[in-house]
Motif scaffolding. Structure first.
Motif, short mmCIF file in Angstrom:
data_model
loop_
_atom_site.label_atom_id
_atom_site.label_comp_id
_atom_site.label_asym_id
_atom_site.label_seq_id
_atom_site.Cartn_x
_atom_site.Cartn_y
_atom_site.Cartn_z
N GLY A 227 0.80 -1.22 0.00
CA GLY A 227 0.00 0.00 0.00
C GLY A 227 0.83 1.27 0.00
N SER A 228 2.14 1.16 0.21
CA SER A 228 3.00 2.36 0.14
C SER A 228 4.46 1.95 -0.05
N VAL A 229 5.26 2.92 -0.42
CA VAL A 229 6.71 2.64 -0.55
C VAL A 229 7.43 3.57 0.43
N PRO A 230 8.21 3.02 1.37
CA PRO A 230 8.88 3.90 2.34
C PRO A 230 9.91 4.79 1.66
N PHE A 231 10.17 5.95 2.30
CA PHE A 231 11.06 6.91 1.65
C PHE A 231 12.45 6.32 1.42
N ALA A 232 12.87 5.42 2.28
CA ALA A 232 14.22 4.83 2.13
C ALA A 232 14.33 4.01 0.85
N MET A 233 13.20 3.49 0.38
CA MET A 233 13.23 2.76 -0.90
C MET A 233 13.02 3.73 -2.06
N ARG A 234 12.11 4.67 -1.88
CA ARG A 234 11.85 5.63 -2.94
C ARG A 234 13.12 6.40 -3.31
N ARG A 235 13.88 6.75 -2.27
CA ARG A 235 15.12 7.52 -2.52
C ARG A 235 16.29 6.63 -2.88
N LYS A 236 16.04 5.33 -2.96
CA LYS A 236 17.11 4.37 -3.30
C LYS A 236 18.22 4.39 -2.26
N ILE A 237 17.85 4.69 -1.02
CA ILE A 237 18.81 4.49 0.08
C ILE A 237 18.95 2.97 0.24
N PHE A 238 17.81 2.26 0.23
CA PHE A 238 17.85 0.81 0.02
C PHE A 238 17.83 0.63 -1.49
N PHE A 239 18.98 0.26 -2.03
CA PHE A 239 19.17 0.36 -3.48
C PHE A 239 19.42 -0.98 -4.15
N SER A 240 19.71 -2.00 -3.37
CA SER A 240 20.16 -3.25 -3.97
C SER A 240 19.55 -4.44 -3.21
N HIS A 241 19.47 -5.58 -3.87
CA HIS A 241 18.89 -6.76 -3.19
C HIS A 241 19.43 -8.05 -3.77
N ARG A 242 19.15 -9.10 -3.06
CA ARG A 242 19.35 -10.45 -3.58
C ARG A 242 18.06 -11.21 -3.32
N ASP A 243 17.48 -11.72 -4.36
CA ASP A 243 16.29 -12.59 -4.26
C ASP A 243 15.09 -11.96 -3.56
N LEU A 244 14.98 -10.65 -3.60
CA LEU A 244 13.82 -10.00 -2.97
C LEU A 244 12.53 -10.41 -3.69
N LYS A 245 12.62 -10.52 -5.02
CA LYS A 245 11.41 -10.89 -5.78
C LYS A 245 10.94 -12.28 -5.35
N TRP A 246 11.90 -13.15 -5.13
CA TRP A 246 11.57 -14.53 -4.71
C TRP A 246 10.86 -14.52 -3.34
N VAL A 247 11.38 -13.70 -2.41
CA VAL A 247 10.76 -13.63 -1.08
C VAL A 247 9.33 -13.11 -1.21
N LEU A 248 9.14 -12.12 -2.07
CA LEU A 248 7.80 -11.56 -2.24
C LEU A 248 6.86 -12.58 -2.93
N ASP A 249 7.43 -13.35 -3.87
CA ASP A 249 6.62 -14.41 -4.50
C ASP A 249 6.11 -15.38 -3.45
N ARG A 250 7.03 -15.80 -2.57
CA ARG A 250 6.67 -16.79 -1.54
C ARG A 250 5.65 -16.19 -0.59
N TYR A 251 5.88 -14.91 -0.26
CA TYR A 251 4.98 -14.22 0.67
C TYR A 251 3.57 -14.18 0.07
N GLU A 252 3.53 -13.86 -1.22
CA GLU A 252 2.21 -13.79 -1.87
C GLU A 252 1.57 -15.17 -1.97
N ALA A 253 2.43 -16.20 -1.98
CA ALA A 253 1.88 -17.56 -2.02
C ALA A 253 1.53 -18.05 -0.60
N GLY A 254 1.67 -17.16 0.38
CA GLY A 254 1.24 -17.51 1.74
C GLY A 254 2.37 -17.99 2.65
N GLU A 255 3.63 -17.91 2.18
CA GLU A 255 4.76 -18.36 3.00
C GLU A 255 5.44 -17.15 3.63
N LYS A 256 5.30 -17.02 4.93
CA LYS A 256 5.86 -15.82 5.58
C LYS A 256 7.37 -15.94 5.78
#
Ligand code: TYM
Length: 417
Positions: free
Chosen positions: A43-72
């Motif tokens: 529902g929102s994007v925190p300013f730390a992500m919007r400003r690209k202070i958090f700028f890099s990731h590993r497998d974040l998409k995968w974690v979100l996929d699992r989360y959306e599939a009900g795996e916390k």
């Protein structure tokens, strides 16, 4: 590693090119598609992500996929307690708090007192353990949920961590450790093993649950080499690879490099009194011109200004207001003195609130700390009834009053300066 800058878990220096770092470390940028997905999901994007202070990731998409599939997922982050907490350390921890709230996620927080003891020749074991206590107060002061957060130090939780650490260590060769961390023949053997201890909490939730649990590790990018190794060996041990989100470094008040304990006059500590903090900010490096006249005519240079960076990273979350400040500076409509005073007011009011919460944290610490030496072992199921709490407090008291063993003496830590 690029010649102009260095980023390792123990040394950050030079002018960091974060784009290059993504290439060198082999991570992925947090791009606009990912921000859109985040917006959709939370529902929102925190300013730390919007400003690209958090700028890099590993497998974040995968974690979100699992989360959306009900795996916390479980969050894991930490601190190497070699001194008091500064504002730079708070950045990934505040973001972790945001993640805990947004995803209702448990957090494992590791204090690597062993790492700092082994790395710093002058640091005594008990000093590192005392700082673990001091730093834990800062973590708790940020408002983490005690029912979902456990904080542990390696010295106090090694019985739990060690079996996993040896599983990890068995899969990492000395040649890998040398290549990743730059160790040589003069490195003590504790440091060579240490990465296994930092890996262990990434697998602990899975070991405890008896099934694979996704883990997300928020951190500044300097810690990534540890988790590159962790991720390489994870499939060999049958675990999920931990995912990561990386932030850039809050600079020191001197401008370009990372806020660091090696330059205390350029560093704002959470325990700094208002006068000290104010003094440090008033002597910060700015992008100002040599005279007021020149500044009015040519404008300032916010892109090189430490004071502007502090608004950007922590003290002006409203994008419109930040943009206005930048424009005013560029047009010579605001002088450095005013900008510094305003920042000093904000920092002081933040520190006052934080220090108040830090004091309160002293009474809450046993709700967060887990240790192999106390009955507080399984903290995810925290006892809520009074009898249990009294029992817990008694155990903690006994545990804290140990005088001369290797265990931390919390009473002593409280007085530690
Ligand atoms: P340590 O104590 O060096 O740093 C604690 C956390 O703060 C980040 N950090 C910064 N972030 C922004 N700006 C800065 N100037 C700045 N300086 C430090 C670090 O990246 C880290 O996230 N070995 C680790 C402790 C640890 C850990 C972990 C950290 C154990 N397990 C899991 C992250 C994730 C250490 O010494 O961190």
């Amino acid at each position: 590693m690029n010649q102009d800058f260095t980023v390792t878990p123990w040394d950050v220096s030079g002018k960091i090119d974060y784009k290059k770092l993504i290439e060198e470390f082999g991570t992925e940028p947090i791009d606009n598609d990912l921000l859109d997905r985040w917006q959709c999901l939370t529902g929102s994007v925190p300013f730390a992500m919007r400003r690209k202070i958090f700028f890099s990731h590993r497998d974040l998409k995968w974690v979100l996929d699992r989360y959306e599939a009900g795996e916390k997922f479980v969050l894991y982050t930490g601190r190497g307690p070699s001194g008091h907490t500064h504002l730079g350390h708070l950045m990934p921890w505040m973001f972790t708090k945001y993640l805990q709230d947004a995803f209702d996620a448990p957090l494992y927080f590791q204090m690597t007192d062993d790492e700092k003891f082994m790395y710093k020749p002058e640091l005594a074991q008990k000093e590192a353990m005392s700082y673990a206590y001091e730093n834990a107060l800062d973590v708790i002061a940020l408002g983490f949920d005690p029912k979902k957060t456990r904080i542990f130090s390696d010295y106090e939780y090694s019985k739990t961590l060690y079996r996993i650490a040896t599983e990890v260590a068995k899969k990492i060769t000395f040649s890998t450790a040398k290549a990743v961390f730059g160790f040589d023949n003069s490195t003590n053997i504790g440091m060579i093993f240490f990465t296994a201890m930092q890996s262990a909490p990434a697998f602990l939730p899975s070991v405890e649950a008896g099934k694979n649990i996704p883990v997300l590790i928020p951190q500044a990018i300097d810690q990534d080499p540890h988790f590159r190794v962790t991720r390489d060996i994870a499939p060999k041990l049958g675990y999920y690879k931990p995912a990561a989100m990386h932030c850039t470094f809050l600079p020191g008040l001197g401008g370009s490099d990372k806020m660091s304990a090696s330059k205390p006059e350029m560093t704002i500590y959470t325990i700094d009194d208002p006068k000290t903090a104010r003094k440090k900010i008033l002597s910060a490096f700015t992008g100002g011109r040599t005279s007021i006249q020149e500044q009015k005519e040519q404008g300032g240079v916010p892109s090189i200004c430490a004071v502007f960076q502090y608004y950007y990273y922590l003290f002006e979350m409203d994008q419109e207001k930040l943009d206005q400040r930048e424009q005013k500076c560029l047009k010579g409509e605001i002088m450095c003195g005013e900008c510094k005073q305003d920042l000093a007011d904000r920092v002081v009011s933040f520190l006052e609130k934080h220090q108040e919460n830090r004091e309160k944290a002293k009474d809450k610490i046993e709700d967060f700390i887990v240790s192999d030496y106390s009955a507080t072992y399984d903290k995810l199921k925290r006892p809520q009834d009074k009898k249990e709490v009294a029992k817990l407090k008694k155990t903690m008291k006994e545990y804290c009053s140990v005088k001369d063993g290797d265990r931390i003496s919390i009473e002593k830590c409280k007085n530690f300066k």
